[in-house]
Motif scaffolding. Structure first.
Motif, PDB file in Angstrom:
ATOM      1  N   GLY A 184      21.266 -31.801  12.453  1.00 56.09           N
ATOM      2  CA  GLY A 184      21.939 -31.373  11.236  1.00 56.09           C
ATOM      3  C   GLY A 184      21.379 -30.116  10.616  1.00 56.09           C
ATOM      4  O   GLY A 184      22.032 -29.484   9.785  1.00 56.09           O
TER       5      GLY A 184
ATOM      6  N   PHE B 191      22.209 -27.671   5.915  1.00 57.88           N
ATOM      7  CA  PHE B 191      22.182 -29.031   6.465  1.00 57.88           C
ATOM      8  C   PHE B 191      23.618 -29.534   6.567  1.00 57.88           C
ATOM      9  O   PHE B 191      24.350 -29.543   5.578  1.00 57.88           O
ATOM     10  CB  PHE B 191      21.365 -29.967   5.577  1.00 57.88           C
ATOM     11  CG  PHE B 191      21.363 -31.400   6.045  1.00 57.88           C
ATOM     12  CD1 PHE B 191      20.753 -31.744   7.250  1.00 57.88           C
ATOM     13  CD2 PHE B 191      21.975 -32.396   5.299  1.00 57.88           C
ATOM     14  CE1 PHE B 191      20.755 -33.053   7.697  1.00 57.88           C
ATOM     15  CE2 PHE B 191      21.979 -33.721   5.742  1.00 57.88           C
ATOM     16  CZ  PHE B 191      21.371 -34.051   6.945  1.00 57.88           C
TER      17      PHE B 191
ATOM     18  N   TYR C 225      26.197 -32.728   7.592  1.00 60.82           N
ATOM     19  CA  TYR C 225      26.160 -34.183   7.672  1.00 60.82           C
ATOM     20  C   TYR C 225      27.561 -34.742   7.432  1.00 60.82           C
ATOM     21  O   TYR C 225      28.490 -34.011   7.036  1.00 60.82           O
ATOM     22  CB  TYR C 225      25.177 -34.761   6.657  1.00 60.82           C
ATOM     23  CG  TYR C 225      25.554 -34.514   5.206  1.00 60.82           C
ATOM     24  CD1 TYR C 225      26.102 -35.525   4.427  1.00 60.82           C
ATOM     25  CD2 TYR C 225      25.363 -33.269   4.612  1.00 60.82           C
ATOM     26  CE1 TYR C 225      26.440 -35.305   3.092  1.00 60.82           C
ATOM     27  CE2 TYR C 225      25.689 -33.040   3.285  1.00 60.82           C
ATOM     28  CZ  TYR C 225      26.230 -34.060   2.536  1.00 60.82           C
ATOM     29  OH  TYR C 225      26.571 -33.847   1.220  1.00 60.82           O
TER      30      TYR C 225
ATOM     31  N   LEU D 218      15.187 -33.760   6.674  1.00 62.08           N
ATOM     32  CA  LEU D 218      14.852 -35.167   6.914  1.00 62.08           C
ATOM     33  C   LEU D 218      15.060 -35.997   5.650  1.00 62.08           C
ATOM     34  O   LEU D 218      15.537 -37.149   5.715  1.00 62.08           O
ATOM     35  CB  LEU D 218      13.411 -35.284   7.407  1.00 62.08           C
ATOM     36  CG  LEU D 218      13.146 -34.788   8.836  1.00 62.08           C
ATOM     37  CD1 LEU D 218      11.645 -34.772   9.129  1.00 62.08           C
ATOM     38  CD2 LEU D 218      13.885 -35.650   9.853  1.00 62.08           C
TER      39      LEU D 218
ATOM     40  N   CYS E  77      17.245 -35.384   3.354  1.00 58.26           N
ATOM     41  CA  CYS E  77      18.703 -35.523   3.219  1.00 58.26           C
ATOM     42  C   CYS E  77      19.235 -36.593   4.177  1.00 58.26           C
ATOM     43  O   CYS E  77      20.126 -37.372   3.812  1.00 58.26           O
ATOM     44  CB  CYS E  77      19.391 -34.195   3.486  1.00 58.26           C
ATOM     45  SG  CYS E  77      19.106 -32.939   2.223  1.00 58.26           S
ATOM     46  N   ARG E  78      18.706 -36.639   5.379  1.00 62.89           N
ATOM     47  CA  ARG E  78      19.144 -37.649   6.350  1.00 62.89           C
ATOM     48  C   ARG E  78      18.815 -39.058   5.850  1.00 62.89           C
ATOM     49  O   ARG E  78      19.615 -39.995   6.031  1.00 62.89           O
ATOM     50  CB  ARG E  78      18.486 -37.394   7.711  1.00 62.89           C
ATOM     51  CG  ARG E  78      19.051 -36.186   8.453  1.00 62.89           C
ATOM     52  CD  ARG E  78      18.308 -35.951   9.779  1.00 62.89           C
ATOM     53  NE  ARG E  78      18.414 -37.105  10.640  1.00 62.89           N
ATOM     54  CZ  ARG E  78      19.456 -37.373  11.437  1.00 62.89           C
ATOM     55  NH1 ARG E  78      20.487 -36.541  11.449  1.00 62.89           N
ATOM     56  NH2 ARG E  78      19.473 -38.437  12.217  1.00 62.89           N
ATOM     57  N   ARG E  79      17.657 -39.221   5.203  1.00 59.54           N
ATOM     58  CA  ARG E  79      17.294 -40.529   4.657  1.00 59.54           C
ATOM     59  C   ARG E  79      18.252 -40.916   3.522  1.00 59.54           C
ATOM     60  O   ARG E  79      18.606 -42.099   3.388  1.00 59.54           O
ATOM     61  CB  ARG E  79      15.843 -40.505   4.163  1.00 59.54           C
ATOM     62  CG  ARG E  79      14.820 -40.627   5.285  1.00 59.54           C
ATOM     63  CD  ARG E  79      13.420 -40.861   4.744  1.00 59.54           C
ATOM     64  NE  ARG E  79      12.866 -39.645   4.172  1.00 59.54           N
ATOM     65  CZ  ARG E  79      12.137 -38.771   4.868  1.00 59.54           C
ATOM     66  NH1 ARG E  79      11.895 -38.980   6.151  1.00 59.54           N
ATOM     67  NH2 ARG E  79      11.653 -37.694   4.288  1.00 59.54           N
TER      68      ARG E  79
ATOM     69  N   VAL F  57      21.404 -40.004   3.254  1.00 55.75           N
ATOM     70  CA  VAL F  57      22.669 -40.392   3.884  1.00 55.75           C
ATOM     71  C   VAL F  57      22.568 -41.814   4.444  1.00 55.75           C
ATOM     72  O   VAL F  57      23.507 -42.616   4.328  1.00 55.75           O
ATOM     73  CB  VAL F  57      23.048 -39.395   5.008  1.00 55.75           C
ATOM     74  CG1 VAL F  57      24.263 -39.901   5.786  1.00 55.75           C
ATOM     75  CG2 VAL F  57      23.331 -38.018   4.419  1.00 55.75           C
TER      76      VAL F  57
END
Length: 245
Positions: free
Chosen positions: A36, A51, A53, A80, A82-84, A86
C-alpha cells in the motif's frame, strides 16, 4: 525503471520527473516491503509518499508526507499504522482528519481560514485583523476545542476595564463569529464557547458635533442657553463643538 522496488534513499533520489508528454500527471512507484505504500513523482520532480487501501469495499488513498521531509523509515511506520487502523475497521483518512481538527489552534484557523474569508467578503476585514492582534496573545496557541467559555468571559471583562465596553463587545462578537464558522466548516466539533456570554452595556449618551465659523457657533450656543439654560453642557474643540445631552 521498475515500478515496484524496495524503497531506499538512493533509489528514490534517482527517480526522474514524470514525462511532460505523458497523459497521466504523475508517476507512481510501489514499495515491496509495506503493501500500500507508494512514492509519487510529478512533472517537476516533486515526490511524496501515498498510502493506498480499501475500506468498506471502496478504494481510497491518503497522502503521508513530502519526500525528503518524510524519510522512508517514517513513511513505512505511518503506512503500517494505517494498515492496523484498516484492520480494526477504522478509516485512517477520517481518523487523521479528526485528529488534525482536534489540534487546530485559533491562530491557524484565523490565518488559514477566517481572515482569507473575511478579506473576500467583508469591508471591515482590516478591523477584524486588527482585533485579532489583541485576541491571539491570549488564545492563539490554544486548540479551538480547548478554549473555554470561562476564559473568554475573563478576557471580555478584562478588556472592558482596560479599554471600554464597546471595544470589549466588538472583540467578543469577532470570537463568536470565528467559532460559528469553525463549526459550520467542520473545523470544530462541539458548541461555540463564546455563545451565551453577554455583551457589556455601552455608553448610550448622544453626542452631536457641529462645525462652522465661530460666529455661527456662538449664535447656536446663545440660542441654546436661552432655550434651556440648565440642561446643556458645552465643550469647545478645535474647529468643532461637541454638545452632549
Amino acid at each position: 525503471m521498475n515500478r515496484q522496488f524496495r524503497f531506499n534513499k538512493k533509489l528514490i533520489d534517482a527517480l526522474p520527473p514524470h514525462p511532460e508528454d505523458a497523459k497521466a500527471k504523475e508517476s507512481e512507484y510501489s514499495d515491496t516491503e509495506v503493501a500500500g505504500l507508494r512514492i509519487i513523482v510529478n512533472r517537476r520532480g516533486r515526490k511524496y509518499f501515498l498510502f493506498r487501501y480499501s475500506f468498506d469495499g471502496a478504494k481510497r488513498s491518503m497522502k503521508l508526507g513530502d519526500y525528503p521531509q518524510m524519510d522512508v523509515g517514517n513513511a513505512r511506520q505511518r503506512a503500517l499504522d494505517c494498515r492496523r487502523q484498516v484492520a480494526t475497521r477504522t478509516d485512517p483518512q477520517a481518523a487523521a482528519a479528526t485528529s488534525a481538527a482536534a489540534r487546530l489552534t485559533l491562530r491557524e484557523f484565523v490565518t488559514n481560514d477566517y481572515l482569507p474569508h473575511a478579506y473576500a467578503t467583508k469591508r471591515s476585514a482590516k478591523d477584524d485583523d486588527g482585533r485579532m492582534r489583541n485576541l491571539l496573545p491570549d488564545f492563539g496557541d490554544l486548540p479551538l476545542a480547548e478554549i473555554t467559555s470561562h476564559s473568554i468571559q475573563q478576557f471580555h471583562d478584562r478588556l472592558r476595564v482596560q479599554k471600554c465596553a464597546a471595544t470589549a463587545n466588538r472583540h467578543l462578537a469577532l470570537l463568536k463569529r470565528c467559532f460559528n464558522l469553525a463549526i459550520i466548516w467542520g473545523k470544530l466539533d462541539g458548541r461555540n464557547p463564546a455563545k451565551g456570554i453577554r455583551m457589556h452595556q455601552e455608553n448610550s449618551q448622544r453626542q452631536r458635533y457641529l462645525s462652522g465659523t465661530m460666529e455661527t457657533i456662538n449664535k447656536i450656543l446663545l440660542f441654546q442657553r436661552k432655550r434651556q439654560p440648565s440642561g446643556w453642557r458645552f465643550c469647545f474643540l478645535p474647529k468643532q463643538v461637541s454638545i452632549s445631552t
